[in-house]
Design an enzyme around this catalytic site. Structure first.
Site, PDB file in Angstrom:
ATOM      1  N   HIS A   1       0.844  -1.056  -0.017  1.00 20.27           N
ATOM      2  CA  HIS A   1       0.025   0.094   0.122  1.00 20.27           C
ATOM      3  C   HIS A   1       0.918   1.104  -0.067  1.00 20.27           C
ATOM      4  CE1 HIS A   1      -3.060  -2.746   2.433  1.00 20.27           C
ATOM      5  NE2 HIS A   1      -3.683  -2.334   1.100  1.00 20.27           N
TER       6      HIS A   1
ATOM      7  N   LYS B   1     -17.334  -6.737   5.607  1.00 22.56           N
ATOM      8  CA  LYS B   1     -15.948  -7.549   5.674  1.00 22.56           C
ATOM      9  C   LYS B   1     -15.608  -7.614   7.063  1.00 22.56           C
ATOM     10  CE  LYS B   1     -13.116  -7.094   1.663  1.00 22.56           C
ATOM     11  NZ  LYS B   1     -11.840  -6.609   1.000  1.00 22.56           N
TER      12      LYS B   1
ATOM     13  N   ARG C   1      -2.214  -5.816  -8.522  1.00 21.71           N
ATOM     14  CA  ARG C   1      -1.087  -6.793  -8.207  1.00 21.71           C
ATOM     15  C   ARG C   1      -1.024  -7.885  -9.390  1.00 21.71           C
ATOM     16  NH1 ARG C   1      -2.792  -7.741  -2.293  1.00 21.71           N
ATOM     17  NH2 ARG C   1      -4.735  -8.097  -3.703  1.00 21.71           N
TER      18      ARG C   1
ATOM     19  N   SER D   1      -2.827  -8.010   2.858  1.00 24.01           N
ATOM     20  CA  SER D   1      -3.222  -7.808   4.038  1.00 24.01           C
ATOM     21  C   SER D   1      -3.440  -9.130   4.686  1.00 24.01           C
ATOM     22  CB  SER D   1      -4.360  -6.856   4.323  1.00 24.01           C
ATOM     23  OG  SER D   1      -3.726  -5.658   4.017  1.00 24.01           O
TER      24      SER D   1
HETATM   25  O1  PNS Z   1      -8.810  -3.012  -0.031  1.00 23.97           O
HETATM   26  P1  PNS Z   1     -10.008  -3.592  -0.360  1.00 23.97           P
HETATM   27  O2  PNS Z   1     -10.610  -4.437   0.689  1.00 23.97           O
HETATM   28  O3  PNS Z   1      -9.651  -4.182  -1.802  1.00 23.97           O
HETATM   29  O4  PNS Z   1     -11.032  -2.251  -0.893  1.00 23.97           O
HETATM   30  C1  PNS Z   1     -12.232  -2.389  -1.410  1.00 23.97           C
HETATM   31  C2  PNS Z   1     -12.889  -1.048  -1.107  1.00 23.97           C
HETATM   32  C3  PNS Z   1     -12.807  -0.612   0.238  1.00 23.97           C
HETATM   33  C4  PNS Z   1     -12.377   0.207  -1.836  1.00 23.97           C
HETATM   34  C5  PNS Z   1     -14.271  -1.307  -1.847  1.00 23.97           C
HETATM   35  O5  PNS Z   1     -14.879  -2.274  -1.128  1.00 23.97           O
HETATM   36  C6  PNS Z   1     -15.173  -0.265  -1.592  1.00 23.97           C
HETATM   37  O6  PNS Z   1     -15.112   0.807  -2.281  1.00 23.97           O
HETATM   38  N1  PNS Z   1     -16.240  -0.128  -0.616  1.00 23.97           N
HETATM   39  C7  PNS Z   1     -17.065   0.739  -0.185  1.00 23.97           C
HETATM   40  C8  PNS Z   1     -18.578   0.291  -0.768  1.00 23.97           C
HETATM   41  C9  PNS Z   1     -18.746   0.585  -2.176  1.00 23.97           C
HETATM   42  O7  PNS Z   1     -18.671   1.744  -2.719  1.00 23.97           O
HETATM   43  N2  PNS Z   1     -18.755  -0.582  -2.882  1.00 23.97           N
HETATM   44  C10 PNS Z   1     -19.248  -0.552  -4.383  1.00 23.97           C
HETATM   45  C11 PNS Z   1     -18.081  -1.201  -5.096  1.00 23.97           C
HETATM   46  S1  PNS Z   1     -18.744  -1.726  -6.614  1.00 23.97           S
END
Ligand code: PNS
Length: 162
Positions: A19, A43, A92, A130
């Site tokens: 990150h 999550k 990645r 993570s």
């Molecule tokens: O580190 P991650 O878990 O890959 O991050 C994913 C994240 C937090 C960026 C994504 O889950 C997110 O934006 N969550 C907020 C809810 C949202 O907007 N969801 C729509 C995605 S289509």
């Protein structure tokens, strides 16, 4: 329209050198990067948002061009609320691509003013996540190459004292 701000969203459970590599490179392009921790109810996180913030603040070491924030709900709504337009995500491997493509496409359809920029993770970190960090740490393996010292300490406190 402030174009020089980017939002770097994620779960950051916990933040890794992968990150931080994306963050450092994002700062070469944008004046300010807002690390936005998703308060993601779906999550199950090992760390609370406050714990994540503490580790991120330690890792960025007072860099005035980085802000650390958290958000509930949709990313597009958060980005709109703070007046930003660009989201940064690290990529990645091919396995990340489908999920990221879907997410970026959905987000763009929800908010056409928002765009997602992808940065390829450096070769040293393309296998770091993570999730794998937590697994290695849970079994007592060393993760010092992949996470800042405070994160390693907090992982040991959480996972090895159970
Ligand atoms: O580190 P991650 O878990 O890959 O991050 C994913 C994240 C937090 C960026 C994504 O889950 C997110 O934006 N969550 C907020 C809810 C949202 O907007 N969801 C729509 C995605 S289509």
């Amino acid at each position: 329209m402030i174009k020089r701000i980017a939002v770097y969203p994620g779960s950051f459970d916990p933040i890794t050198y992968g990150h931080l590599d994306i963050l450092t490179r994002g700062l070469e392009i944008f004046e300010k990067v807002i690390i936005a921790i998703a308060n993601n109810i779906e999550k199950r996180s090992l760390f609370s948002v406050e714990e994540k913030k503490e580790m991120i603040l330690e890792a960025i070491n007072g860099n005035k061009n980085v802000l650390v924030d958290s958000f509930d709900g949709l990313l597009v709504d958060y980005v709109k609320r703070i007046g930003a337009h660009i989201v940064i995500r690290g990529l990645r491997a091919m396995s990340d691509f489908e999920y990221e493509f879907q997410m970026a496409s959905m987000n763009r359809s929800l908010n056409p003013d928002m765009d997602t920029i992808f940065m390829m993770t450096s070769k040293d970190y393309f296998f770091v996540s993570s999730r794998t960090i937590k697994e290695v740490a849970a079994f007592g393996g060393s993760v010092s190459e992949f996470v800042p010292p405070l994160v390693e300490k907090r992982l040991k406190e959480k996972l090895l004292k159970r």
